[in-house]
Scaffold this active site. Structure first.
Site, PDB file in Angstrom:
ATOM      1  N   SER A 261      -2.036  -2.125 -14.276  1.00  0.00           N
ATOM      2  CA  SER A 261      -1.616  -0.767 -14.411  1.00  0.00           C
ATOM      3  C   SER A 261      -0.677  -0.094 -13.656  1.00  0.00           C
ATOM      4  CB  SER A 261      -2.808   0.034 -14.118  1.00  0.00           C
ATOM      5  OG  SER A 261      -3.104   0.010 -12.893  1.00  0.00           O
ATOM      6  N   LYS A 262      -0.423   1.115 -13.938  1.00  0.00           N
ATOM      7  CA  LYS A 262       0.807   1.823 -13.190  1.00  0.00           C
ATOM      8  C   LYS A 262       0.505   1.980 -11.747  1.00  0.00           C
ATOM      9  CE  LYS A 262       3.039   6.098 -12.578  1.00  0.00           C
ATOM     10  NZ  LYS A 262       2.937   6.205 -11.153  1.00  0.00           N
ATOM     11  N   ARG A 263      -0.739   2.095 -11.399  1.00  0.00           N
ATOM     12  CA  ARG A 263      -1.443   2.221 -10.041  1.00  0.00           C
ATOM     13  C   ARG A 263      -1.092   0.834  -9.128  1.00  0.00           C
ATOM     14  NH1 ARG A 263      -4.793   4.593  -7.254  1.00  0.00           N
ATOM     15  NH2 ARG A 263      -5.996   3.459  -5.594  1.00  0.00           N
ATOM     16  N   ASP A 266       2.405   0.798  -8.084  1.00  0.00           N
ATOM     17  CA  ASP A 266       2.769   1.630  -7.097  1.00  0.00           C
ATOM     18  C   ASP A 266       2.459   0.710  -5.903  1.00  0.00           C
ATOM     19  OD1 ASP A 266       3.660   3.443  -8.974  1.00  0.00           O
ATOM     20  OD2 ASP A 266       2.125   4.515  -8.962  1.00  0.00           O
TER      21      ASP A 266
END
Length: 499
Positions: A261-263, A266
């Site tokens: 995921s994008k999380r 990051d």
RNA sequence: GGUCCGUUCGUCUAGGGGUUAGGACACGUCCCUUUCACGGAUGAAACACGGGUUCGAUUCCCGUACGGACUACCA
């Protein structure tokens, strides 16, 4: 293999996930390999999730990677339009067809009512399904009388159209990657085909379009596997032959488990999107492979190998080579963890094969051409991303501010200091033509004359000139710095080094 | 919870009834070298578990465990 017609059908709800890019790639590879067609269809049937710019982003991403569609949004083709929102009228006709043949029915339950029912089921530890067992007790054209249904329709009550899934039976299909998959119809619920806003759901639109667009192979993510039997059921309801299905393994997060995921991106400091994306509402930026410095060829190669391999020991594949080597049968079943290290390695491989001239022109354009090219040659095999070059170049031409202390303490002594002084005194005169070769000769000569060994001074010389204990070829560096700068650096160091 | 899918070095994977279980990334050591990097060599490192089937299972079958996806009028 016969020419296939495959499609990539993303929904424009935000930036394209890198897993989606891999799906597009595999579709593209199969299309090219068989001399078939690769279509791009935009699945924008959810008006509430529309994100401006997302479609353009998808087009640009595919274009960056060089996996351009043969047909579809942006290029047109025989089945226009390729945007589902523009095909709205079509789906209603097909839904009506199912309604007429008794394969589908109207349902008038509101979303709130269904939510409430779901909650009661959950509180009892069960799960609610809108299916043969429950549909009789709900508000639909099957449980209501014909008059009641007609009245509701006439009064413009909101309704949806649901598929009437048979109570008994087994759905089976042969997935190209997973082989036979069997599911009992009892575990499939009466999925909504047409929403109350008049738009089709994914399930209907997808099946109708794949059929109309003559799609032969549906290659998509594993998240669609549970609904594949439903789609088969739909093909059967229409009396159509379903395409071949291939459900790709998921791309997993690098640490722990679960979908990437994008999380994770990051947290891990790596991108999960092909291009940088700025959220139109929050203005937040998400990293992209392109902006991070990944080359499109490297990104393609890396992605292709996440879940697929050619069965040989070759790892570096151009897009053209992938086209010939690819096969659905060699795709893995298990999910693949996203490995940044490997991605970087691929990038380094491709970076080193780039022509120095073009890199110099692109990334250190502020330097004069011959200097820029020499500089790139010096650093190309020490970097992962070409965009590191710019900062590196600036630092390289700056005078050192600090000196590697460890090297100074270890290597600085009477003898080595004398060597530096000798070089400082004699080198300018002994080297008439200031280039790496003559500089090397000059230094060798000076040291030889004074009986000092190279190994005793070279690292100290490096620190004196650059401040760093390690770095690229010193002689070429000296050539690039230029005579004046080198002696300036030397004097500065001799002055700053502890006496 | 239910349905479905999966499980070979830390990671990506090859292989497949009898193999020294192969490669790549990352990691260690060595070589090259003016240092570092590159490159080369080399090392450590894996068949989730339990039952079958079999002369023999990592490979086939069944369970278990673990993981994942799905479970919306989202795709």
């Amino acid at each position: 293999m016969n020419p296939v017609r495959v499609r990539f059908a993303p929904s424009p709800t935000g930036p394209l996930h890198i897993g989606g890019v891999r799906t597009a790639l595999y579709n593209y590879l199969l299309a090219k390999q068989t001399g078939g067609k690769f279509l791009l269809r935009i699945e924008d049937t959810d008006q509430t999730r529309f994100v401006p710019g997302a479609e353009q982003y998808i087009l640009e991403s595919l274009n960056w990677l060089g996996i351009n569609p043969d047909e579809g949004v942006g290029v047109g083709g025989p089945h226009e339009p390729y945007r589902q929102s523009e095909r709205k009228h079509l789906y209603k006709e097909y839904a009506d067809q199912l309604l007429k043949s008794g394969k589908a029915y109207y349902a008038f339950d509101t979303a709130e009512e269904l939510d409430a029912i779901r909650k009661t089921y959950e509180s009892k530890g069960g799960a609610f399904q809108y299916n043969a067992a429950t549909r009789g007790k709900l508000k639909n054209s099957l449980s209501l009388s014909e008059e009641e249904t007609k009245a509701l329709l006439a009064s413009n009550s909101p309704y949806v159209i649901r598929l009437k899934v048979p109570a008994k039976g087994e759905i089976r299909f042969q997935d190209s990657i997973r082989d036979w998959v069997h599911v009992h119809t009892s575990s499939i619920d009466d999925k909504v085909l047409m929403k109350s806003d008049g738009m089709p759901t994914y399930h209907l639109a997808n099946v109708v379009d794949d059929h109309i667009m003559e799609i032969t192979h549906v290659i998509r993510g594993e998240e669609w596997l549970p609904s594949a039997p439903l789609h088969i059921l739909l093909y059967q309801a229409f009396g159509w032959t379903p395409p071949t299905f291939a459900h790709l393994p998921l791309l997993l997060k690098p640490e722990g488990n679960g979908k990437l995921s994008k999380r994770d991106a990051d947290l891990g400091g790596f991108p999960v999107f092909p291009l940088e994306w700025t959220d139109p509402v929050t203005g937040q930026k998400a990293k992209g492979f392109r902006e991070e410095g990944y080359l499109p060829e490297a990104t393609i190669n890396f992605l292709a190998f996440l879940g697929w391999n050619p069965g040989t020991e070759q790892e570096l594949f151009s897009l053209e080579e992938l086209v010939t080597a690819f096969s659905l049968e060699r795709i893995n079943k298990a999910g693949a963890k996203f490995d940044v290290q490997k991605a970087k390695w691929f990038n380094e491989q491709y970076l080193r094969n780039q022509p120095i001239e073009s890199i110099a022109k692109q990334y250190v354009e502020h330097l004069e051409t011959s200097k820029a090219e020499a500089f790139v040659g010096l650093y190309l095999d020490r970097i992962t991303f070409p965009n590191e070059l710019k900062t590196l170049a600036v630092e390289f031409f700056e005078m050192p501010v600090t000196y590697d202390e460890q090297v100074v303490t270890n290597k600085l002594n009477e003898e080595s200091r004398r060597a530096l002084e000798l070089i400082c005194d004699k080198l300018p005169d002994s080297v008439s033509n200031w280039n790496a070769e003559s500089i090397k000769e000059g230094i060798h000569q000076i040291l030889e004359e004074s009986g000092i060994k190279m190994g005793k001074v070279m690292q100290l010389l490096r620190v004196a000139l650059s401040g760093n204990g390690a770095g690229p070829d010193l002689m070429i560096s000296m050539e690039l710095w230029g005579k004046d700068s080198v002696f300036q650096r030397l004097k500065l160091a001799l002055d700053k080094f502890p006496k």
